[in-house]
Motif scaffolding. Structure first.
Motif, PDB file in Angstrom:
ATOM      1  N   GLU A 155      37.024  59.578  43.599  1.00  0.00           N
ATOM      2  CA  GLU A 155      38.272  58.833  43.664  1.00  0.00           C
ATOM      3  C   GLU A 155      38.310  57.934  44.896  1.00  0.00           C
ATOM      4  OE1 GLU A 155      41.676  61.349  43.352  1.00  0.00           O
ATOM      5  OE2 GLU A 155      40.869  62.458  41.641  1.00  0.00           O
ATOM      6  N   VAL A 156      37.786  58.446  46.005  1.00  0.00           N
ATOM      7  CA  VAL A 156      37.760  57.645  47.234  1.00  0.00           C
ATOM      8  C   VAL A 156      36.837  56.446  47.058  1.00  0.00           C
ATOM      9  CG1 VAL A 156      37.042  57.630  49.657  1.00  0.00           C
ATOM     10  CG2 VAL A 156      38.372  59.546  48.763  1.00  0.00           C
ATOM     11  N   ARG A 157      35.679  56.668  46.427  1.00  0.00           N
ATOM     12  CA  ARG A 157      34.754  55.555  46.199  1.00  0.00           C
ATOM     13  C   ARG A 157      35.394  54.489  45.330  1.00  0.00           C
ATOM     14  NH1 ARG A 157      30.909  59.747  45.843  1.00  0.00           N
ATOM     15  NH2 ARG A 157      31.029  59.733  43.565  1.00  0.00           N
ATOM     16  N   VAL A 158      36.116  54.905  44.305  1.00  0.00           N
ATOM     17  CA  VAL A 158      36.809  53.950  43.429  1.00  0.00           C
ATOM     18  C   VAL A 158      37.867  53.189  44.224  1.00  0.00           C
ATOM     19  CG1 VAL A 158      38.380  53.729  41.466  1.00  0.00           C
ATOM     20  CG2 VAL A 158      36.365  55.213  41.303  1.00  0.00           C
ATOM     21  N   TRP A 159      38.615  53.894  45.053  1.00  0.00           N
ATOM     22  CA  TRP A 159      39.666  53.259  45.862  1.00  0.00           C
ATOM     23  C   TRP A 159      39.074  52.210  46.791  1.00  0.00           C
ATOM     24  CZ3 TRP A 159      41.203  52.501  50.890  1.00  0.00           C
ATOM     25  CH2 TRP A 159      42.554  52.204  51.109  1.00  0.00           C
ATOM     26  N   LEU A 160      37.984  52.561  47.455  1.00  0.00           N
ATOM     27  CA  LEU A 160      37.339  51.608  48.356  1.00  0.00           C
ATOM     28  C   LEU A 160      36.756  50.433  47.578  1.00  0.00           C
ATOM     29  CD1 LEU A 160      35.531  54.097  50.784  1.00  0.00           C
ATOM     30  CD2 LEU A 160      37.504  52.669  51.312  1.00  0.00           C
ATOM     31  N   GLY A 161      36.175  50.728  46.406  1.00  0.00           N
ATOM     32  CA  GLY A 161      35.633  49.657  45.579  1.00  0.00           C
ATOM     33  C   GLY A 161      36.706  48.700  45.100  1.00  0.00           C
ATOM     34  N   ASP A 162      37.865  49.242  44.742  1.00  0.00           N
ATOM     35  CA  ASP A 162      38.972  48.382  44.314  1.00  0.00           C
ATOM     36  C   ASP A 162      39.435  47.480  45.450  1.00  0.00           C
ATOM     37  OD1 ASP A 162      38.914  49.502  41.810  1.00  0.00           O
ATOM     38  OD2 ASP A 162      40.623  50.849  42.134  1.00  0.00           O
ATOM     39  N   ARG A 163      39.416  48.002  46.664  1.00  0.00           N
ATOM     40  CA  ARG A 163      39.811  47.188  47.821  1.00  0.00           C
ATOM     41  C   ARG A 163      38.845  46.023  48.004  1.00  0.00           C
ATOM     42  NH1 ARG A 163      44.487  48.293  50.807  1.00  0.00           N
ATOM     43  NH2 ARG A 163      43.337  47.877  52.721  1.00  0.00           N
ATOM     44  N   LEU A 164      37.563  46.302  47.843  1.00  0.00           N
ATOM     45  CA  LEU A 164      36.566  45.243  47.980  1.00  0.00           C
ATOM     46  C   LEU A 164      36.758  44.189  46.903  1.00  0.00           C
ATOM     47  CD1 LEU A 164      34.001  43.965  49.117  1.00  0.00           C
ATOM     48  CD2 LEU A 164      32.674  45.556  47.709  1.00  0.00           C
ATOM     49  N   GLN A 165      36.968  44.620  45.671  1.00  0.00           N
ATOM     50  CA  GLN A 165      37.158  43.670  44.587  1.00  0.00           C
ATOM     51  C   GLN A 165      38.406  42.821  44.804  1.00  0.00           C
ATOM     52  OE1 GLN A 165      34.970  42.949  42.186  1.00  0.00           O
ATOM     53  NE2 GLN A 165      33.655  44.427  43.247  1.00  0.00           N
ATOM     54  N   ALA A 166      39.448  43.424  45.359  1.00  0.00           N
ATOM     55  CA  ALA A 166      40.678  42.667  45.636  1.00  0.00           C
ATOM     56  C   ALA A 166      40.415  41.583  46.677  1.00  0.00           C
ATOM     57  CB  ALA A 166      41.770  43.606  46.117  1.00  0.00           C
ATOM     58  N   ARG A 167      39.599  41.907  47.685  1.00  0.00           N
ATOM     59  CA  ARG A 167      39.265  40.899  48.706  1.00  0.00           C
ATOM     60  C   ARG A 167      38.419  39.781  48.118  1.00  0.00           C
ATOM     61  NH1 ARG A 167      38.668  45.433  52.003  1.00  0.00           N
ATOM     62  NH2 ARG A 167      36.394  45.411  51.824  1.00  0.00           N
ATOM     63  N   LEU A 168      37.469  40.141  47.270  1.00  0.00           N
ATOM     64  CA  LEU A 168      36.631  39.127  46.637  1.00  0.00           C
ATOM     65  C   LEU A 168      37.469  38.204  45.766  1.00  0.00           C
ATOM     66  CD1 LEU A 168      33.571  41.339  45.609  1.00  0.00           C
ATOM     67  CD2 LEU A 168      33.608  39.579  47.389  1.00  0.00           C
ATOM     68  N   LYS A 169      38.398  38.786  45.018  1.00  0.00           N
ATOM     69  CA  LYS A 169      39.263  37.984  44.156  1.00  0.00           C
ATOM     70  C   LYS A 169      40.153  37.068  44.978  1.00  0.00           C
ATOM     71  CE  LYS A 169      42.543  38.465  40.322  1.00  0.00           C
ATOM     72  NZ  LYS A 169      43.270  39.434  39.450  1.00  0.00           N
ATOM     73  N   ALA A 170      40.688  37.613  46.088  1.00  0.00           N
ATOM     74  CA  ALA A 170      41.558  36.803  46.942  1.00  0.00           C
ATOM     75  C   ALA A 170      40.782  35.659  47.571  1.00  0.00           C
ATOM     76  CB  ALA A 170      42.174  37.677  48.030  1.00  0.00           C
ATOM     77  N   ARG A 171      39.553  35.938  47.982  1.00  0.00           N
ATOM     78  CA  ARG A 171      38.742  34.870  48.589  1.00  0.00           C
ATOM     79  C   ARG A 171      38.407  33.805  47.561  1.00  0.00           C
ATOM     80  NH1 ARG A 171      33.858  35.828  52.746  1.00  0.00           N
ATOM     81  NH2 ARG A 171      35.713  36.376  53.949  1.00  0.00           N
ATOM     82  N   ALA A 172      38.077  34.238  46.349  1.00  0.00           N
ATOM     83  CA  ALA A 172      37.778  33.259  45.295  1.00  0.00           C
ATOM     84  C   ALA A 172      38.999  32.406  44.993  1.00  0.00           C
ATOM     85  CB  ALA A 172      37.302  33.977  44.037  1.00  0.00           C
ATOM     86  N   GLY A 173      40.190  33.041  44.983  1.00  0.00           N
ATOM     87  CA  GLY A 173      41.421  32.295  44.744  1.00  0.00           C
ATOM     88  C   GLY A 173      41.709  31.302  45.842  1.00  0.00           C
ATOM     89  N   ASP A 174      41.435  31.706  47.097  1.00  0.00           N
ATOM     90  CA  ASP A 174      41.633  30.793  48.222  1.00  0.00           C
ATOM     91  C   ASP A 174      40.701  29.596  48.119  1.00  0.00           C
ATOM     92  OD1 ASP A 174      43.560  32.434  49.224  1.00  0.00           O
ATOM     93  OD2 ASP A 174      42.276  33.394  50.715  1.00  0.00           O
ATOM     94  N   GLY A 175      39.446  29.876  47.722  1.00  0.00           N
ATOM     95  CA  GLY A 175      38.489  28.782  47.593  1.00  0.00           C
ATOM     96  C   GLY A 175      38.894  27.811  46.505  1.00  0.00           C
ATOM     97  N   LEU A 176      39.395  28.363  45.390  1.00  0.00           N
ATOM     98  CA  LEU A 176      39.840  27.503  44.291  1.00  0.00           C
ATOM     99  C   LEU A 176      41.037  26.670  44.714  1.00  0.00           C
ATOM    100  CD1 LEU A 176      39.579  26.700  41.335  1.00  0.00           C
ATOM    101  CD2 LEU A 176      41.061  28.637  40.733  1.00  0.00           C
TER     102      LEU A 176
END
Length: 200
Positions: A155-176
């Motif tokens: 569960e912790v690994r999933v939580w940390l992975g979701d945080r990373l994906q959220a940052r990647l998505k936010a960065r992609a949105g900022d770039g767009l």
């Protein structure tokens, strides 16, 4: 080691989530927020741990901290000294030489050898250091694992992975957004240029 404060507590709790063999790198912010503690406070701790060779850092959005060596090879004492520095448990002020009856001239017997109070504190400090040196991050992680419900690590690994994906998505949105804004600015600039007569 005059006082083991919250820095040591926070640091050890964060390191426990990196103790599993093959654990992915995690940012200090994610480790802090995972446990509901101050990210800015934890961010000041990890550079000390890195300097002491307890963790290594990987830059970039996919980066973070991971243990620099196996958890079984990292003692609790090493973590304490990395965070707090090597400080004495007790600092003797040699009060024994200040008795008013001495009138500023302490007799030799009063200051002979180590102060008895200081000697007790030195022995206590050594025992504490021996205990901390004999306990590793792997020992602590094992105790937690025996108490925690099965699947918590996942569960912790999933939580940390979701945080990373959220940052990647936010960065992609900022770039767009930056790219869209740049194109809009260029379009506005072209529209604002004076047109030559006869030019559509």
């Amino acid at each position: 080691m005059a006082h083991l404060g919250t820095s040591v507590e926070y640091g050890l709790h964060c390191l426990l989530w990196l103790a599993e063999p093959g654990a992915a790198a995690a940012s200090s912010r994610d480790l802090a927020e995972l446990q509901g503690v101050s990210p800015s406070f934890v961010a000041k701790i990890f550079p000390r741990l890195e300097k002491a060779g307890i963790v290594s850092a990987t830059p970039g959005i996919h980066g973070g901290y991971r243990l620099a060596r196996p958890a079984a090879q990292i003692s609790v004492l090493a973590v304490v000294d990395a965070i707090e520095g090597r400080k004495p448990l007790f600092e003797c002020q040699e009060i024994r030489s200040r008795c008013a009856l001495f009138k500023g001239r302490a007799p030799a017997w009063s200051t002979q050898g180590v102060c008895s109070i200081h000697a007790v504190m030195l022995r206590a400090e050594q025992r504490m250091r021996d205990e901390l040196a004999g306990s590793s991050l792997a020992d602590l992680a094992g105790t937690v694992a025996r108490k925690a419900p099965a699947g918590l690590d996942g569960e912790v690994r999933v939580w940390l992975g979701d945080r990373l994906q959220a940052r990647l998505k936010a960065r992609a949105g900022d770039g767009l957004a930056r790219g869209t804004g740049k194109r809009a600015t260029e379009t506005d600039a072209r529209a604002a240029r004076p047109r030559r007569r006869g030019t559509p």
